[in-house]
Motif scaffolding. Sequence first.
Motif, PDB file in Angstrom:
ATOM      1  N   GLU A  20       4.447  -5.228 -18.241  1.00 43.88           N
ATOM      2  CA  GLU A  20       5.236  -4.676 -19.332  1.00 43.88           C
ATOM      3  C   GLU A  20       6.622  -5.314 -19.365  1.00 43.88           C
ATOM      4  OE1 GLU A  20       5.254  -0.480 -18.782  1.00 43.88           O
ATOM      5  OE2 GLU A  20       3.087  -0.260 -19.143  1.00 43.88           O
ATOM      6  N   ASP A  21       7.266  -5.245 -20.513  1.00 41.16           N
ATOM      7  CA  ASP A  21       8.583  -5.860 -20.686  1.00 41.16           C
ATOM      8  C   ASP A  21       9.561  -5.341 -19.623  1.00 41.16           C
ATOM      9  OD1 ASP A  21       7.497  -7.067 -22.840  1.00 41.16           O
ATOM     10  OD2 ASP A  21       8.646  -5.980 -24.356  1.00 41.16           O
ATOM     11  N   GLY A  22      10.204  -6.272 -18.911  1.00 37.13           N
ATOM     12  CA  GLY A  22      11.198  -5.915 -17.912  1.00 37.13           C
ATOM     13  C   GLY A  22      10.635  -5.427 -16.599  1.00 37.13           C
ATOM     14  N   GLU A  23       9.324  -5.372 -16.480  1.00 37.53           N
ATOM     15  CA  GLU A  23       8.689  -4.835 -15.283  1.00 37.53           C
ATOM     16  C   GLU A  23       8.602  -5.902 -14.186  1.00 37.53           C
ATOM     17  OE1 GLU A  23       4.930  -1.867 -14.731  1.00 37.53           O
ATOM     18  OE2 GLU A  23       4.523  -3.752 -15.760  1.00 37.53           O
ATOM     19  N   SER A  24       8.823  -5.492 -12.943  1.00 37.51           N
ATOM     20  CA  SER A  24       8.639  -6.416 -11.834  1.00 37.51           C
ATOM     21  C   SER A  24       7.154  -6.602 -11.573  1.00 37.51           C
ATOM     22  CB  SER A  24       9.315  -5.885 -10.565  1.00 37.51           C
ATOM     23  OG  SER A  24       8.603  -4.774 -10.052  1.00 37.51           O
ATOM     24  N   LEU A  25       6.813  -7.689 -10.901  1.00 34.50           N
ATOM     25  CA  LEU A  25       5.414  -7.921 -10.562  1.00 34.50           C
ATOM     26  C   LEU A  25       4.877  -6.816  -9.664  1.00 34.50           C
ATOM     27  CD1 LEU A  25       5.297 -11.777  -9.920  1.00 34.50           C
ATOM     28  CD2 LEU A  25       4.975 -10.528 -12.053  1.00 34.50           C
ATOM     29  N   LEU A  26       5.703  -6.341  -8.747  1.00 35.66           N
ATOM     30  CA  LEU A  26       5.257  -5.267  -7.868  1.00 35.66           C
ATOM     31  C   LEU A  26       4.896  -4.019  -8.660  1.00 35.66           C
ATOM     32  CD1 LEU A  26       4.794  -4.003  -5.076  1.00 35.66           C
ATOM     33  CD2 LEU A  26       7.218  -3.358  -5.078  1.00 35.66           C
ATOM     34  N   ASP A  27       5.751  -3.623  -9.587  1.00 40.90           N
ATOM     35  CA  ASP A  27       5.471  -2.416 -10.368  1.00 40.90           C
ATOM     36  C   ASP A  27       4.214  -2.587 -11.215  1.00 40.90           C
ATOM     37  OD1 ASP A  27       7.538  -0.919  -9.361  1.00 40.90           O
ATOM     38  OD2 ASP A  27       8.968  -1.545 -10.897  1.00 40.90           O
ATOM     39  N   ALA A  28       3.996  -3.792 -11.727  1.00 40.37           N
ATOM     40  CA  ALA A  28       2.781  -4.037 -12.506  1.00 40.37           C
ATOM     41  C   ALA A  28       1.543  -3.887 -11.629  1.00 40.37           C
ATOM     42  CB  ALA A  28       2.831  -5.435 -13.125  1.00 40.37           C
ATOM     43  N   VAL A  29       1.622  -4.387 -10.395  1.00 39.26           N
ATOM     44  CA  VAL A  29       0.486  -4.267  -9.482  1.00 39.26           C
ATOM     45  C   VAL A  29       0.302  -2.810  -9.064  1.00 39.26           C
ATOM     46  CG1 VAL A  29      -0.444  -4.954  -7.240  1.00 39.26           C
ATOM     47  CG2 VAL A  29       0.723  -6.639  -8.668  1.00 39.26           C
ATOM     48  N   LEU A  30       1.400  -2.103  -8.797  1.00 34.67           N
ATOM     49  CA  LEU A  30       1.309  -0.717  -8.346  1.00 34.67           C
ATOM     50  C   LEU A  30       0.661   0.194  -9.382  1.00 34.67           C
ATOM     51  CD1 LEU A  30       4.736  -0.197  -6.532  1.00 34.67           C
ATOM     52  CD2 LEU A  30       2.465  -0.031  -5.500  1.00 34.67           C
ATOM     53  N   ARG A  31       0.812  -0.115 -10.658  1.00 37.78           N
ATOM     54  CA  ARG A  31       0.166   0.704 -11.693  1.00 37.78           C
ATOM     55  C   ARG A  31      -1.342   0.659 -11.559  1.00 37.78           C
ATOM     56  NH1 ARG A  31       0.269  -1.141 -16.292  1.00 37.78           N
ATOM     57  NH2 ARG A  31       1.614  -3.007 -16.208  1.00 37.78           N
ATOM     58  N   ASN A  32      -1.836  -0.378 -10.893  1.00 38.35           N
ATOM     59  CA  ASN A  32      -3.281  -0.562 -10.783  1.00 38.35           C
ATOM     60  C   ASN A  32      -3.786  -0.550  -9.341  1.00 38.35           C
ATOM     61  OD1 ASN A  32      -3.954  -1.499 -13.765  1.00 38.35           O
ATOM     62  ND2 ASN A  32      -2.077  -2.557 -13.146  1.00 38.35           N
ATOM     63  N   ARG A  33      -2.913  -0.872  -8.403  1.00 37.91           N
ATOM     64  CA  ARG A  33      -3.262  -0.862  -6.975  1.00 37.91           C
ATOM     65  C   ARG A  33      -2.166  -0.096  -6.225  1.00 37.91           C
ATOM     66  NH1 ARG A  33      -6.647  -4.901  -4.675  1.00 37.91           N
ATOM     67  NH2 ARG A  33      -6.118  -3.848  -2.710  1.00 37.91           N
ATOM     68  N   ALA A  34      -2.390   1.185  -6.002  1.00 34.95           N
ATOM     69  CA  ALA A  34      -1.382   2.019  -5.344  1.00 34.95           C
ATOM     70  C   ALA A  34      -1.129   1.596  -3.909  1.00 34.95           C
ATOM     71  CB  ALA A  34      -1.810   3.484  -5.384  1.00 34.95           C
ATOM     72  N   ASP A  35      -2.020   0.772  -3.344  1.00 34.68           N
ATOM     73  CA  ASP A  35      -1.873   0.347  -1.958  1.00 34.68           C
ATOM     74  C   ASP A  35      -1.067  -0.943  -1.805  1.00 34.68           C
ATOM     75  OD1 ASP A  35      -3.884  -1.098  -3.240  1.00 34.68           O
ATOM     76  OD2 ASP A  35      -5.050  -1.400  -1.412  1.00 34.68           O
ATOM     77  N   ALA A  36      -0.478  -1.437  -2.886  1.00 36.41           N
ATOM     78  CA  ALA A  36       0.348  -2.635  -2.777  1.00 36.41           C
ATOM     79  C   ALA A  36       1.509  -2.365  -1.819  1.00 36.41           C
ATOM     80  CB  ALA A  36       0.888  -3.049  -4.142  1.00 36.41           C
ATOM     81  N   PRO A  37       1.842  -3.324  -0.939  1.00 38.19           N
ATOM     82  CA  PRO A  37       2.860  -3.075   0.093  1.00 38.19           C
ATOM     83  C   PRO A  37       4.275  -3.144  -0.460  1.00 38.19           C
ATOM     84  CG  PRO A  37       2.062  -5.323   0.259  1.00 38.19           C
ATOM     85  CD  PRO A  37       1.228  -4.663  -0.808  1.00 38.19           C
ATOM     86  N   TYR A  38       5.065  -2.141  -0.122  1.00 36.23           N
ATOM     87  CA  TYR A  38       6.492  -2.165  -0.469  1.00 36.23           C
ATOM     88  C   TYR A  38       7.193  -1.106   0.359  1.00 36.23           C
ATOM     89  CZ  TYR A  38       6.344   2.196  -3.145  1.00 36.23           C
ATOM     90  OH  TYR A  38       6.226   3.514  -3.505  1.00 36.23           O
ATOM     91  N   ALA A  39       8.522  -1.211   0.416  1.00 31.91           N
ATOM     92  CA  ALA A  39       9.310  -0.189   1.101  1.00 31.91           C
ATOM     93  C   ALA A  39      10.607   0.037   0.330  1.00 31.91           C
ATOM     94  CB  ALA A  39       9.584  -0.571   2.544  1.00 31.91           C
ATOM     95  N   CYS A  40      11.560  -0.907   0.419  1.00 32.78           N
ATOM     96  CA  CYS A  40      12.897  -0.636  -0.121  1.00 32.78           C
ATOM     97  C   CYS A  40      13.023  -0.870  -1.616  1.00 32.78           C
ATOM     98  CB  CYS A  40      13.933  -1.483   0.618  1.00 32.78           C
ATOM     99  SG  CYS A  40      13.913  -3.252   0.183  1.00 32.78           S
ATOM    100  N   LYS A  41      12.236  -1.774  -2.177  1.00 28.99           N
ATOM    101  CA  LYS A  41      12.332  -2.185  -3.578  1.00 28.99           C
ATOM    102  C   LYS A  41      13.722  -2.733  -3.921  1.00 28.99           C
ATOM    103  CE  LYS A  41       8.723   0.279  -6.112  1.00 28.99           C
ATOM    104  NZ  LYS A  41       8.443   1.119  -7.282  1.00 28.99           N
ATOM    105  N   GLY A  42      14.462  -3.165  -2.917  1.00 29.10           N
ATOM    106  CA  GLY A  42      15.804  -3.678  -3.158  1.00 29.10           C
ATOM    107  C   GLY A  42      15.994  -5.119  -2.740  1.00 29.10           C
ATOM    108  N   GLY A  43      14.897  -5.803  -2.367  1.00 26.51           N
ATOM    109  CA  GLY A  43      15.004  -7.190  -1.973  1.00 26.51           C
ATOM    110  C   GLY A  43      15.537  -7.393  -0.571  1.00 26.51           C
ATOM    111  N   VAL A  44      15.466  -6.345   0.274  1.00 27.75           N
ATOM    112  CA  VAL A  44      16.058  -6.415   1.606  1.00 27.75           C
ATOM    113  C   VAL A  44      15.010  -6.459   2.717  1.00 27.75           C
ATOM    114  CG1 VAL A  44      17.556  -5.233   3.261  1.00 27.75           C
ATOM    115  CG2 VAL A  44      18.159  -5.262   0.834  1.00 27.75           C
ATOM    116  N   CYS A  45      13.962  -5.636   2.632  1.00 26.99           N
ATOM    117  CA  CYS A  45      13.061  -5.482   3.779  1.00 26.99           C
ATOM    118  C   CYS A  45      11.981  -6.554   3.866  1.00 26.99           C
ATOM    119  CB  CYS A  45      12.411  -4.099   3.756  1.00 26.99           C
ATOM    120  SG  CYS A  45      11.146  -3.877   2.475  1.00 26.99           S
ATOM    121  N   GLY A  46      11.567  -7.133   2.740  1.00 23.20           N
ATOM    122  CA  GLY A  46      10.556  -8.186   2.748  1.00 23.20           C
ATOM    123  C   GLY A  46       9.129  -7.694   2.841  1.00 23.20           C
ATOM    124  N   THR A  47       8.899  -6.379   2.766  1.00 19.06           N
ATOM    125  CA  THR A  47       7.542  -5.837   2.886  1.00 19.06           C
ATOM    126  C   THR A  47       6.630  -6.326   1.770  1.00 19.06           C
ATOM    127  OG1 THR A  47       8.485  -3.862   3.924  1.00 19.06           O
ATOM    128  CG2 THR A  47       6.223  -3.688   3.119  1.00 19.06           C
TER     129      THR A  47
END
Length: 375
Positions: free
Chosen positions: A302-329
Amino acid sequence: MAVSPPSPTPVSARPARHGAFHSLTVAAVDRLTDDSVALTLSVPRELRAEYLHAPGQHLTLRRRGPEGTEVRRTYSICSPAPGAAGPALLRVGVRLVEGGEFSTFAHKEIAAGDVLDVMVPAGRFVLDPAAAPAAAHYAAIVGGSGITPVLSIAASLLSARTDARFCLVRSDRTAASTMFLEEVADLKDRYPDRFQLVTVLSREEQEAGLPSGRLDEERLTTLLPALLPVAEVTGWFLCGPYGLVQGAERALGALGVGRTRVHEEIFHVEDTAPSTPVRSATAAHGRVTARLDGRSGTWSVEDGESLLDAVLRNRADAPYACKGGVCGTCRAFLVAGEVRMDRNFALEAEETEAGFVLACQSHAVTEEVEIDFDR
């Protein structure tokens, strides 16, 4: 889009999935300072292989809230790396952050016997003692809670390699605010000839040792050559607040240390301008193809959406933690297409040059983008 399930493998041989959480029981909560605690987590025998970790890796802890909301925070493992059977216990340090939802919860509510959702270990701010060269000499510059992963790195190295040395330069506000004071002192007692400790307090004078003050670029440029043979150090580990890590990086560069010998992990970044300049506009519409745990799927972005958020809408198990570009998960390999990263405080230059991106900070520039979390 329908995706094919992965090929079945025996449970004993199945590797830990990206972003997989398990419920672990809190074995102990130890007060380190007025504003920090250590949480010890008990790992059941059947999960120990999934929690095998390298010295310096971290865990993501999750707290579920009302209506499906959740808070995730990443904390480094301070205990030494386990043997091949995996750890029976895991220990992390948590410093109280003003207004921090999870750190406040950890300090005021978590008690022994509680059960927490804990992601399998992740992170590349690591040192493999077995891969260290003969007579290796490593050094670290840390600030505040940046001691946490380095404590695991130093303890693991010195225990596994009797020919290795480690120099720790740590900066804290006051002696009372210093995390893992006893654990670091124990390293000095066990390895007096191979572990060098230098402590600097920014807001308190010491009876002996270095004068108080911040460890900035200018001071480090003068201090480091007086402490150890900078050019002979095998590798440098910088961990802590953004300002300290950046100052230490510049000081090492001025002293002739090659970038490949410097490893960094930043614990907190204040709101700043993006660390990666904008090179081009994002695509108005696009699709992302993502591979995760052996399965691939393609979905709209979607417009303005990050790749992670696009994947999370369809794969809730996508890896992430901080969402701030710091942890690298959420690190992923860019297989095809072009992306723009807003911020990057987790990937080193070698990783971005090799094609890795942070999915939480990446926006599609081309209409079609493909990323691989399994690389």
